[in-house]
Design an enzyme around this catalytic site. Structure first.
Site, PDB file in Angstrom:
ATOM      1  N   GLY A  38       0.831  -1.203   0.000  1.00  0.00           N
ATOM      2  CA  GLY A  38       0.000   0.000   0.000  1.00  0.00           C
ATOM      3  C   GLY A  38       0.858   1.242   0.000  1.00  0.00           C
ATOM      4  CB  SER A  39       1.966   3.463  -2.116  1.00  0.00           C
ATOM      5  OG  SER A  39       1.060   3.320  -3.208  1.00  0.00           O
ATOM      6  CE  LYS A  87      -9.734   4.908  13.871  1.00  0.00           C
ATOM      7  NZ  LYS A  87      -9.305   5.982  12.960  1.00  0.00           N
TER       8      LYS A  87
END
Length: 359
Positions: A26-27, A220
């Site tokens: 992931g980036s 959350k």
């Protein structure tokens, strides 16, 4: 003296193992913030980690140039984390299979809805004995609650720890002091992960309550959506505080329903109350939810307009959690979670959140 000897012995054990290769899957802005931390730490611990950190990049064209090429030449992700330089040992790789070959530690930092597809692509290409750590705050959509770490572990057969906390990516990337919680049930890996992540501005605390840590990171975001609705309605600090308190109560109840062994102390770590507070005052879920109330535009349209390619997690997690609550017949016990789902998906008005909580 005995504790000092134990620590020394641990360091010897760590140092005699082969240097571990690390890949970031992931980036986006959080992926690049994690890559910056890890890329700065691997050269500091040459006995523990291989210096090079590979980062899988979903190829895009930005200003007429391939994003991966820009990262590898300018060491900056101008689309998702502009203005922040990545260490030169962080290497962008566009082939996800190639990015994980030979890796000992896989760090997962991508939207949770894409995890299963990536697992399918790299299954069979993972090094035997490799481990995973998920920085992903979300759940699988299922009538039975399914954690992202469980998905990764089930699909790939790798042990999967988690890292969650009060971590707004841009602030971490600017090296503003923050904390995170590592949920790791394998005590032997706790020191490894702390050496990989700890810096002067980013401090981690390991706990052996991985499921609770991960659930807090996902739940959350639902509360943050509710906080955004409150801001959009123009309500003040009292209302926001009430949302945070009620949200925390529902988070604790949900965690204990799913995982009876949840430790109450975990909710007071960074992954719990700290992450909840910062997300309810900053972050994309709160921001987009406020705009949803003020503009009346659909959430998916606001996501495209406001997030520059990033994804909202809160509404999707609300749907996933609602399906679990509905299957167990307990939606009435979670008025905040239920209200967020109904506003996002059933056409309920944002004001209904306050009405439902006031009953």
């Amino acid at each position: 003296e005995f504790q000092t000897f134990q620590h020394y012995f641990k360091q010897i054990n760590l140092s005699i193992m082969a240097a571990r290769k690390v890949t970031v899957i992931g980036s986006g802005n959080w992926g690049c913030a994690i890559a910056k931390i890890v890329g700065s730490n691997t050269p500091r611990h040459p006995n523990l980690f291989d210096k090079e950190v590979r980062m899988w990049v979903f190829e895009e064209v930005v200003n007429g140039q391939k994003l991966s090429e820009m990262i590898n030449t300018t060491h900056e992700n101008v689309k998702y984390l502009p203005g922040v330089k990545l260490p030169e040992n962080v290497v962008a790789v566009t082939d996800v299979v190639e990015s994980v070959k030979g890796a000992d530690i896989l760090l997962w930092v991508l939207p949770h809805q894409f995890v299963k597809g990536i697992c399918g692509k790299i299954n069979g290409s993972i090094k035997p004995g490799a481990v995973s750590l998920s920085c992903i705050k979300g759940l699988q959509d299922s009538s039975e609650l399914a954690l992202i770490s469980s998905l990764i572990q089930g699909e790939l057969g790798t042990e999967c720890s988690v890292l969650m906390g009060a971590n707004i990516a841009n602030e971490v990337a600017r090296e503003e002091f923050s904390e995170a919680t590592i949920g790791c049930n394998d005590a032997s890996m706790c020191d490894v992960y702390q050496n990989l992540f700890n810096t002067s501005y980013f401090r981690t605390t390991p706990v052996q309550d991985s499921q609770t840590v991960e659930l807090c990171g996902a739940l959350k975001n639902i509360v943050a959506v509710a906080a955004g609705f409150v801001d959009g309605l123009g309500l003040g600090g009292n209302s926001k505080a009430a949302i945070i308190r009620i949200g925390l109560r529902e988070m604790v109840a949900f965690c204990k329903m799913f995982c009876p062994s949840s430790q109450e102390s975990t909710f007071f770590e960074s992954c719990g109350v700290a992450d909840l507070i910062t997300t309810c005052y900053g972050g994309r879920n709160r921001k987009v939810s406020e705009a949803f109330v003020r503009t009346g535009k659909p959430l998916d349209e606001l996501e495209a307009e406001m997030l520059g390619g990033q994804k909202l997690q809160g509404p999707m997690t609300a749907k996933e959690v609602f399906h679990v609550l509905e299957s167990k017949g307990v939606t009435s016990q979670y008025p905040l979670f239920r209200s967020v789902y109904e506003i996002c998906y059933d056409g309920a008005t944002p004001k209904s959140l306050i009405e439902n909580l006031g009953q």
